[in-house]
Design an enzyme around this catalytic site. Structure first.
Site, PDB file in Angstrom:
ATOM      1  N   LYS A   1      -2.613   0.233   2.774  1.00 36.31           N
ATOM      2  CA  LYS A   1      -2.217   1.077   3.902  1.00 36.31           C
ATOM      3  C   LYS A   1      -1.044   0.424   4.638  1.00 36.31           C
ATOM      4  O   LYS A   1       0.101   0.599   4.252  1.00 36.31           O
ATOM      5  CB  LYS A   1      -3.433   1.364   4.778  1.00 36.31           C
ATOM      6  CG  LYS A   1      -4.464   2.219   4.026  1.00 36.31           C
ATOM      7  CD  LYS A   1      -5.670   2.564   4.821  1.00 36.31           C
ATOM      8  CE  LYS A   1      -6.537   3.582   4.100  1.00 36.31           C
ATOM      9  NZ  LYS A   1      -7.059   3.121   2.792  1.00 36.31           N
TER      10      LYS A   1
ATOM     11  N   SER B   1     -11.085   6.304  10.510  1.00 31.17           N
ATOM     12  CA  SER B   1      -9.808   6.937  10.186  1.00 31.17           C
ATOM     13  C   SER B   1      -9.788   8.442  10.355  1.00 31.17           C
ATOM     14  O   SER B   1      -8.706   9.038  10.410  1.00 31.17           O
ATOM     15  CB  SER B   1      -9.415   6.605   8.746  1.00 31.17           C
ATOM     16  OG  SER B   1     -10.326   7.185   7.836  1.00 31.17           O
TER      17      SER B   1
END
Length: 408
Positions: free
Chosen positions: A250, A191
């Protein structure tokens, strides 16, 4: 607390401040139905509308009306908290349904939901050495802190291989006898660096050297694959992965984490992982919302297509402007600053003077000297919002460029 003890805490915080990596949490309140807009509270008496550019609610599902309705209906039906751990009254029908849905998403025959993705990683990995005597773990050097914690708590032999480096991984695998239990632990989407692991190559090595595989798909589930099953689904590799770990916090817009695997693996983790056994379960309303979100994204590829188009649009703007960003193949767009103080100051300027919120990312989340502003465009960031962002960045960048390190 004595003054002596207090001074230790003050010194610890002071050291963080001196290094320029003291973290300030922006006080915001999201606006239902207006994502990515939010209200920012810079102090106790004022407020201002801002555009959020750094949310991990990648697809805005936390604002989806169907998901919101599922949460509200579950609260109306059951109340708020779950009432206990999964063993002591904390298993509701919503939890059971959600785990079945997640198992099906990943083509596994069982799944287990935890209170967060962090807990899912830490609890599952820490118990693996109890299940597999003599286990040796091979971990990518860029793995998330939760994976590192789980491997450390497993207290077994471990080897760290260079990031996404198949040659280094194979060299380390070769050094361990074939009959010894092995587990390769890695992420699909990293990420902070916006890159994707060579999943197929890792699976090939796992089969060659008799190893199990454990993949963290938290930044990929809901985002990739025809049904949102992640990178493994997109590349047709789900059946070659032993354990798939994901999050509900998420792309799915809720909170919680999970693992999906063969039923016997899930049963062993369920029976032995302290992080699961001794933690109150997520509320029924959260499970209901996550269940609805997973179902929606399974049949909504157009949301993923729109998201990828918006990401490409922002990258094109950064590319044209000549900004030093990591031009990866994922939905994450890190703009490299290279200095913690300048990174924080630029973030402050953007929100204070232009009402644009993007959080600075500093050590220990990323290595020193690679500090960055991490942009996560959503399907709801318009061209007008991007134009507004670029105009602001041009102003702020001109003030800092001579001092930026521009390290990629």
């Amino acid at each position: 607390m004595t003054e002596k003890f207090k001074s230790y805490f003050e010194k610890a915080v002071g050291n963080v401040r001196e290094e320029g990596r003291y973290r300030v949490f922006q006080d915001i309140r999201r606006k239902r139905g207006q994502f990515p807009k939010a209200t920012w509270y810079p102090d106790d008496i004022s407020e201002r509308e801002v555009t959020v550019w750094c949310s991990n609610d990648y697809l805005g599902m936390g604002q989806n009306e169907c998901v919101i309705e599922a949460v509200k209906s579950a609260v109306d039906a059951t109340g708020t908290g779950s009432g206990g751990t999964r063993n002591i009254s904390g298993t509701t029908h919503y939890h059971v349904q959600l785990e079945r849905e997640l198992a099906g998403l990943h083509h596994k025959n069982a799944a287990l939901v935890f209170t967060s993705g962090y807990v899912a990683n830490e609890a599952t990995l820490s118990v693996m050495s109890k299940i597999l005597p003599g286990l040796v773990i091979f971990s990518d050097e860029m793995n998330h802190a939760s994976m590192i914690a789980g491997i450390r708590n497993a207290r077994c032999e471990k080897h760290i291989f260079k990031h996404n480096n198949l040659k280094d991984l194979e060299a380390k695998l070769q050094a361990i006898p074939l009959a010894v239990p092995k587990l390769i632990v890695f992420e699909s989407v990293y990420s902070m660096d916006a890159d994707i692991a060579p999943v197929e190559g890792i699976c090939d090595l796992a089969e060659k050297y008799n190893a199990l595989t454990y993949i963290d798909e938290v930044h990929a589930v809901g985002m990739y694959g025809p049904r949102g099953g992640g990178v493994c689904e997109a590349r047709g590799l789900m059946d070659r992965i032993s354990v798939i770990q994901g999050t509900l916090a998420k792309a799915y817009g809720m909170i919680g984490g999970y693992v999906a695997a063969d039923a016997v693996i899930i049963d062993a983790v369920r029976s032995m992982a302290s992080g699961f056994i001794f933690t109150t379960s997520i509320p029924p309303s959260t499970a209901a919302g996550a269940l609805r979100s997973v179902k929606i994204l399974k049949i909504s590829p157009e949301i993923r297509r729109r998201h990828q188009e918006r990401t490409a649009a922002l990258k094109a703007r950064f590319r044209t402007a000549g900004y030093p960003f990591i031009d990866g193949e994922t939905h994450i767009v890190p703009l490299i600053i290279g200095d913690p103080v300048e990174c924080k100051t630029m973030s402050d300027r953007l929100i204070e003077d232009f009402s644009l919120y993007v959080q600075p990312i500093n050590f220990p989340t990323v290595p020193r000297g690679t500090e960055r502003l991490r942009f996560t465009p959503s399907p709801f960031h318009t061209d007008a919002m991007m134009d507004e962002l670029m105009a602001a960045l041009n102003v702020v960048w001109a003030e800092f460029e001579p001092r930026c390190h521009n390290v990629i």
